[in-house]
Design a protein around this motif. Structure first.
Motif, mmCIF file in Angstrom:
data_model
loop_
_atom_site.group_PDB
_atom_site.id
_atom_site.type_symbol
_atom_site.label_atom_id
_atom_site.label_comp_id
_atom_site.label_asym_id
_atom_site.label_seq_id
_atom_site.Cartn_x
_atom_site.Cartn_y
_atom_site.Cartn_z
ATOM 1 N N GLU A 183 -4.617 15.764 -3.138
ATOM 2 C CA GLU A 183 -3.159 15.487 -2.928
ATOM 3 C C GLU A 183 -2.341 16.545 -3.399
ATOM 4 O O GLU A 183 -2.675 17.471 -4.316
ATOM 5 C CB GLU A 183 -2.850 14.325 -3.835
ATOM 6 C CG GLU A 183 -3.275 12.842 -2.797
ATOM 7 C CD GLU A 183 -2.564 12.616 -1.835
ATOM 8 O OE1 GLU A 183 -2.017 11.577 -1.756
ATOM 9 O OE2 GLU A 183 -2.610 13.149 -0.877
ATOM 10 N N GLY A 234 0.780 12.411 2.549
ATOM 11 C CA GLY A 234 -0.503 12.291 2.833
ATOM 12 C C GLY A 234 -1.278 13.346 3.597
ATOM 13 O O GLY A 234 -0.620 13.978 4.442
ATOM 14 N N TYR A 285 -7.353 8.159 -5.103
ATOM 15 C CA TYR A 285 -7.713 8.905 -3.960
ATOM 16 C C TYR A 285 -8.942 8.779 -3.140
ATOM 17 O O TYR A 285 -8.910 8.809 -2.045
ATOM 18 C CB TYR A 285 -7.269 10.477 -4.199
ATOM 19 C CG TYR A 285 -7.014 11.314 -3.045
ATOM 20 C CD1 TYR A 285 -6.068 10.893 -2.005
ATOM 21 C CD2 TYR A 285 -7.807 12.349 -2.589
ATOM 22 C CE1 TYR A 285 -5.850 11.892 -0.966
ATOM 23 C CE2 TYR A 285 -7.863 12.929 -1.540
ATOM 24 C CZ TYR A 285 -6.500 12.688 -0.571
ATOM 25 O OH TYR A 285 -6.476 13.437 0.375
ATOM 26 N N SER A 294 1.181 4.135 -2.735
ATOM 27 C CA SER A 294 0.675 5.596 -2.524
ATOM 28 C C SER A 294 1.842 6.645 -2.999
ATOM 29 O O SER A 294 1.765 7.553 -3.462
ATOM 30 C CB SER A 294 0.133 5.877 -1.130
ATOM 31 O OG SER A 294 1.010 5.260 -0.178
ATOM 32 N N ARG A 319 0.976 -1.276 -0.103
ATOM 33 C CA ARG A 319 -0.032 0.133 0.017
ATOM 34 C C ARG A 319 1.027 1.116 -0.012
ATOM 35 O O ARG A 319 0.541 2.154 -0.836
ATOM 36 C CB ARG A 319 -0.911 0.201 1.218
ATOM 37 C CG ARG A 319 -2.176 1.012 1.120
ATOM 38 C CD ARG A 319 -2.105 1.929 2.207
ATOM 39 N NE ARG A 319 -3.024 3.142 1.833
ATOM 40 C CZ ARG A 319 -3.644 3.841 2.694
ATOM 41 N NH1 ARG A 319 -3.123 3.637 3.812
ATOM 42 N NH2 ARG A 319 -4.492 5.059 2.315
ATOM 43 N N TYR A 320 1.863 1.091 0.889
ATOM 44 C CA TYR A 320 2.983 2.407 0.905
ATOM 45 C C TYR A 320 3.430 2.750 -0.348
ATOM 46 O O TYR A 320 3.929 3.798 -0.869
ATOM 47 C CB TYR A 320 3.855 2.326 1.934
ATOM 48 C CG TYR A 320 3.116 2.722 3.267
ATOM 49 C CD1 TYR A 320 2.143 3.694 3.507
ATOM 50 C CD2 TYR A 320 3.562 2.064 4.637
ATOM 51 C CE1 TYR A 320 1.665 3.971 4.530
ATOM 52 C CE2 TYR A 320 3.020 2.419 5.839
ATOM 53 C CZ TYR A 320 1.906 3.191 5.800
ATOM 54 O OH TYR A 320 1.434 3.794 7.013
#
Length: 388
Positions: A273, A253, A132, A83, A79-80
């Motif tokens: 973002e 974030g 997002y 993103s 996930r990181y």
């Protein structure tokens, strides 16, 4: 090996990544293309793994993301990576486009390449916005509500478009399902468009170079020279990305998005973002809703005007001091947009945004053609004085 030159598919790969004739004097600024391809590859792979565990439901979306982070083996890493690589992708895209503006990559015969690149950039913004929304935190919900509501500014059919996007009268399950389906599908469409972009570039004109002159007289095969040059920047990129992923994964974030979406509570400030802040600043700087929406979309489409407004007789601005000054002012103004987009809609930020918006559009439509003609005149005058 002979198979790389005879097999239908391998022959194509060989012509692009091995034998492709490349100008010998291109610098590391020409490595952004390979870095973007590497980012895109990471996004597709990590996105596929995330899609396996994600649940596009207003009740379960936030919890499914938490499940990925806490219960799935190495889910936090996937996930990181997804993103933070998205942020890295847009950072590289802006550098890539800045390099194109500086070295005149939009000039004929590369105009079609520039147009395709602009279309790809627009769809990447759409894809990023859809992604997002999917975690369904506070900023996801209200960002989706605000941005989709912009369509209501369109006369007569605006509200119908908004309700079609929502699949109802507010952001709900139908909205998340649609956004998830589009976010999953669009990257594959973008991959096809990126391949078209690459084919048009290499089959018709080839890469430009820092001097802005024809590179046909001094070319080298892409491998091994430029392949290893690309690998150097890819390794540096992996190191920098690892620093963000492992040591400060949430630095880029918004903390509001780590709170489950609550339609009854509006966040203090609704911001997208960081990589969408310049266009959001343009939207907010115009009081009229419809004109603001038009200006926001025009901020992307106006890039297409560069092949027609740059009237200079030379390609790029590396040997044009007045154009250099204007370009650096434009870059500073764009960075200023990043700051303005995160500020509250109040004085003096509204006035600053309006001034910056006028400067942004003026660069493409007024400043570039004026300085181009001025520099052409100065060059002609210099040649005339030498002859005299």
């Amino acid at each position: 090996m002979r198979i790389f030159k005879t097999h239908p598919i391998l022959k194509l790969v060989n012509s692009y990544v091995v034998d492709a004739p490349t100008p010998s004097n291109i610098s590391y600024l020409w490595n952004f293309g390979s870095l973007l391809a590497f980012c895109f590859f990471i996004q597709i792979i990590t996105g596929l793994f995330l899609a396996i565990h994600y649940n596009p439901s207003v009740l379960e979306a936030f919890n499914s993301v938490e499940h990925i982070m806490r219960d799935v083996n190495n889910g936090w890493l996937i996930r990181y990576l997804h993103s933070n690589t998205a942020s890295a992708f847009f950072f590289l895209v802006y550098l890539y486009m800045g390099r194109g503006l500086y070295y005149g990559s939009y000039r004929s015969p590369r105009t079609l390449v520039w147009v395709l690149g602009t279309v790809i950039f627009f769809f990447f913004i759409v894809t990023a916005f859809l992604g997002y929304v999917l975690p369904y935190g506070q900023m996801s919900l209200w960002g989706a509500t605000v941005i989709t509501n912009l369509m209501s500014a369109i006369p007569w059919i605006g509200q119908d478009i908004v309700e079609f996007l929502w699949g109802g009268f507010s952001v709900n399950n139908a909205t998340l399902n649609r956004f998830f389906a589009l976010h999953f599908l669009l990257p594959f469409v973008l991959a096809a468009m990126a391949l078209m972009h690459l084919i048009v570039l290499h089959d018709n004109v080839g890469s430009g170079n820092p001097l802005g002159v024809s590179g046909n007289y001094d070319r080298l095969p892409f491998a091994p020279y430029f392949l290893f040059k690309d690998l150097i920047t890819i390794f540096i990129f992996i190191f920098i990305l690892s620093v963000f992923v492992f040591f400060m994964p949430n630095a880029l974030g918004d903390s509001e998005n780590y709170v489950m979406a609550n339609p009854m509570q509006t966040p203090p400030a609704i911001v997208p973002e960081w990589y969408l802040l310049p266009f959001y600043a343009i939207l907010r700087s115009i009081p009229n809703k419809l004109l603001g929406v038009i200006a926001m979309f025009s901020a992307i489409l106006v890039i297409l005007a560069m092949p027609f407004t740059d009237l200079s007789r030379s390609r790029g601005i590396q040997f044009r001091p007045l154009s250099k000054i204007a370009f650096y002012i434009f870059v500073a103004n764009f960075l200023f947009f990043l700051i303005l987009g995160a500020k509250h809609v109040e004085s003096p930020f509204i006035e600053f945004g309006q001034i910056s918006t006028v400067l942004y559009f003026s660069y493409y439509l007024i400043i570039v053609p004026f300085i181009s003609l001025l520099e052409n005149s100065l060059i002609e005058l210099s040649i005339f004085n030498r002859k005299a």
